[in-house]
Scaffold this active site. Structure first.
Site, PDB file in Angstrom:
ATOM      1  N   HIS A 292      -0.028   4.498   4.317  1.00 18.67           N
ATOM      2  CA  HIS A 292      -0.610   5.020   3.149  1.00 18.67           C
ATOM      3  C   HIS A 292      -0.091   6.422   3.103  1.00 18.67           C
ATOM      4  CE1 HIS A 292      -4.085   2.113   2.923  1.00 18.67           C
ATOM      5  NE2 HIS A 292      -3.157   1.472   3.004  1.00 18.67           N
TER       6      HIS A 292
ATOM      7  N   SER B 256       0.648  -1.298   0.029  1.00 20.14           N
ATOM      8  CA  SER B 256       0.058  -0.154  -0.043  1.00 20.14           C
ATOM      9  C   SER B 256       0.814   1.313   0.023  1.00 20.14           C
ATOM     10  CB  SER B 256      -1.022   0.028   1.269  1.00 20.14           C
ATOM     11  OG  SER B 256      -2.012  -1.316   1.137  1.00 20.14           O
TER      12      SER B 256
END
Length: 280
Positions: free
Chosen positions: A221, A175
């Site tokens: 993220h 991610s």
């Protein structure tokens, strides 16, 4: 001159040496010998993209990373518990990101290996699909080398951010690298004056999922997104002066290296600050 036993009435237009029909290469005017053709090819500058990368015919780096992600997940399934849950695989314990515990034990490889492991099939599919869509476009914009540097830096940034702000949390997945691609494609798209509204919508949706769905590592993220925005700006706008492709490539390489050094510097300095400020 290459086949001395043959008669010919044709000479190379560059070196004037006689060449037979098997050796002559058609040129814009007349014919050339193989050696002159090779010499001319060496002097021709290879085509470059707007951001300095070589023209990419096939996005091999994107495909290779996708293959490694799939191989990593299959290996997880092969070593998982009887229920078959990949997130419970010993590989996650051995190669996943464990925050400061991994850093203090000098297990630096986890910063990258964690990106090739995933918590489940949906986790893999989301990241793989985003990698397939964004990776191919970015690799064609940046070239193989710059794209690989962006992906690795994004993965590192995600792992480092997780180690700094969620030191006790186990995290896996690509991610961080995927959000780096989101950030970079937005900056590069703006540089090309493309309509980036769809990218903004996708990014907003993914950020919303990040903070609303429990169990998702928001730290990776955000770290990856910051890396993508920063390196995307480097590739899009630096250097500001025209100094040739060599200077631009060197500038990009040095700035990417400086960004990675900064990440590792944070890993060395931040734990000491954390343990000094926080009560035992």
């Amino acid at each position: 001159y290459r086949h001395s036993g043959r008669e010919t009435g044709v000479s190379c237009t560059r070196c004037s040496r006689p060449i037979c029909p098997d050796c002559m290469v058609e040129a814009s005017v007349g014919f050339q010998c193989p050696e002159c053709v090779a010499e001319g090819n060496r002097r021709v500058r290879s085509a470059r993209t707007t951001f300095g990368g070589r023209i990419v015919q096939k996005p091999y780096v994107t495909w290779t990373i996708l293959a490694l992600m799939a191989v990593g997940f299959l290996a997880q399934l092969g070593t998982s518990d009887p229920v078959g849950q990949a997130g419970r695989s010993p590989l996650v314990v051995e190669f996943g990101m464990h925050g400061f515990a991994a850093i203090l034990q000098h297990e630096w490889y986890r910063l990258i290996t964690a990106a090739f492991l995933h918590g489940g099939v949906m986790h893999l599919l989301f990241n793989g699909y985003a990698m397939y869509l964004l990776g191919q476009q970015l690799e064609r914009w940046l070239g193989h080398g710059r794209f690989l540097a962006l992906w690795v830096a994004g993965a590192l940034a995600g792992s480092v951010t997780s180690a700094l702000f969620a030191p006790g949390q186990l995290s896996v997945g690509a991610s961080g690298a995927i959000f780096a691609l989101f950030g970079a494609v937005f900056v590069l798209g703006r540089r090309l004056r493309l309509d980036m509204r769809m990218i903004l919508v996708l990014l907003a949706l993914n950020l919303g999922i990040t903070f609303l769905v429990p169990g998702i590592s928001w730290t990776a993220h955000i770290g990856g997104l910051v890396a993508g925005l920063a390196l995307g700006a480097v590739f899009a706008y630096l250097p500001t002066r025209k100094g040739g492709e060599g200077q631009r490539t060197l500038t990009h390489a040095l700035l990417v290296a400086a960004f990675v050094v900064l990440l590792f510097a944070l890993l060395f300095v931040a734990p000491q600050l954390w343990f000094t400020v926080l009560p035992v």
